[in-house]
Design an enzyme around this catalytic site. Sequence first.
Site: not given
Lengths: 289, 380
Positions: B101, B189
């Site tokens: 991530y 993101e």
Amino acid sequence: MSILVNKDTRVVVQGITGREGMFHTTQMVAYGTNVVAGVTPGKGGQWVLDDKIPVFDTVKKAVETTGANTSVIFVPARFAADAIFEAADAGVELIVCITEGIPVQDMMRVRAYLDQKGSRLVGPNCPGLLTPGEAKVGIIPGNIAIPGNVGVVSRSGTLTYEVLYAMKLLGIGATTTVGIGGDPINGTSFLDALKMFEEDPQTEKVVLIGEIGGTDEQKAAQYIADHMTKPVVGFIAGQTAPPGKRMGHAGAIVEGGEGTAAEKIEALEKAGVKVAKHPEEIAHILKDL
Amino acid sequence: MKLHEYQSKQIFAKYGVPIPKGRVAATAAEARQIAEELGGRVVVKAQVLVGGRGKAGGIKLAKTPEEAEERATEILAMKLKGLPVRKVLIDEAANIAKEIYLGITNDRAARKPVMMASAEGGVEIEEVARTMPEKIIKIHIDPLLGLRGYQTRDLALGIDLPKEHWKAFSKVCFGLWEAYQKSDATLAEINPLVITDEGEILAVDGKMIIDDNALFRHPDLAEMRDLDVEAPEETEARKYGLSYIKLDGNIGCMVNGAGLAMTTMDVIKLYGGEPANFLDIGGGANAEKVAAAFRIILSEPNVKAVLINIFGGITRGDEVARGILAAMEEVKPQVPMVARIVGTNAEEGRRLLANANMITAETLVEAAQKAVAAAKGGAQ
């Protein structure tokens, strides 16, 4: 006594020749505020308001010529960050930014820069400051508040007016009202304002008007619990606001379950703050304190 | 404003973040053609602005162009969490060895951007934050200095990334930072950022949220707004500079100022009613704006009464009242209207409104009580 602004404050208005700037300068002067200069790039050399206020091209020139120590900003959002930088570079101690809709990344750079420079910012997206009977720096209507012993700090505009007006109807006045603004990243926080009210001898009680979003009210509650000797009355707007929806103000949003009205009310009550159920009740609680 | 995955990834690629080969398709035939061009296995991904697309069946693997066409046909007919799928992204399928991530967002409390990385990629980061917060490595970025090289190494070290990937990872971090900064994002993101069996780094999924206040300097991004995610009334409200959020109750609200608008909703609830909306008309209650606000509020059939709360301040109360009356003339509301106006000349304003058969009130509490009663049919 009061905090931040009083009858000796020397105000320069950035964006003075614009529609908003001109209108509110007229109001500020009518209230008795000592507006000494205005700034509009390209319009230096003009005089406004019956030739009483000189206009300069830069804040630096305005400060050098008139000794202004406080700026109030009415320029459009796309130029507002630049206006704040300019005021800080000119050595202005207190910068009040009324402008709404400044990009948040601009504000992060502004904050980082001001923290190095030492200028204090109030706002943006705020109604400004009002010390009843002495000075109004911003857009708070002068006629809704009277001088008194209550310090008021708020994230909102018209909601603050509502509270000041309810206080006035019961004969309760304010030392200074500080509108810190509805943006997620601002200059002066609740905490900063509470510290100033705690130190101000004339302020005997404080009103804190918060809303959903962020954790500034919780930090304020911690300070109140640990350090505040003066009674605080609170109100939090947005108890019925659904999560994930931005309620007008860029900063008023419940995100990831954080920043709800319920958790703020709980934190304040734990710190001994009397939290009102509606704005008029704030005035009644103050009366009974 | 949220961007779709394919839009976000295109922006990431512009700033040097490697993304899988692929294109977006609006029809199954196009999907098949893209799959043919790509050759090999592809992923067919619904482009809808909701989380959990995979679980909802909106992401499917296809081994052949024929399969891609079939999957696209199915997905384009779906609704995910109530939103129609209008486009699918056809991406070359990656051979995933590891999922990471990587994201940047604004840390409101720190007043700085924060970059976050976690070795637990591919799952909801909120879930990781809740259950294993120590697995998320955070670094704050000085907005005046920007991201520094050593900070990307701090992140790489923090998530135990093998050293052979550091250089490529650092490049992705800088690309993401640039994308975030140059687009005025509030969130950028990559989840997951994958390391493939071949040892390459690829942004397989992407998400961006753009600061609405900064759209004036990004006309290209402003055009990407997907109107499916908001109620049509919210789109209409934005045109008039009104801030409107639809809610479930039956008392419509029209207020000036966001804080006071929220408070008005709260006071309605306090006295036993349910607000139908949040609506901030902003400064200057002119007739055109008020009329637009009335049309938007009354377009909701649930609305049984309307509460108008205007704290005039400097604006004169009688001017506000005339603006409201002009708007009523145009819109002709069929439900009871309760008005509360404060400001200079408010008495005159209230008299004008009472003459036009509106219910008037002096305080917010009184106005809320009257609106609640009116919505229940207890008045008029």
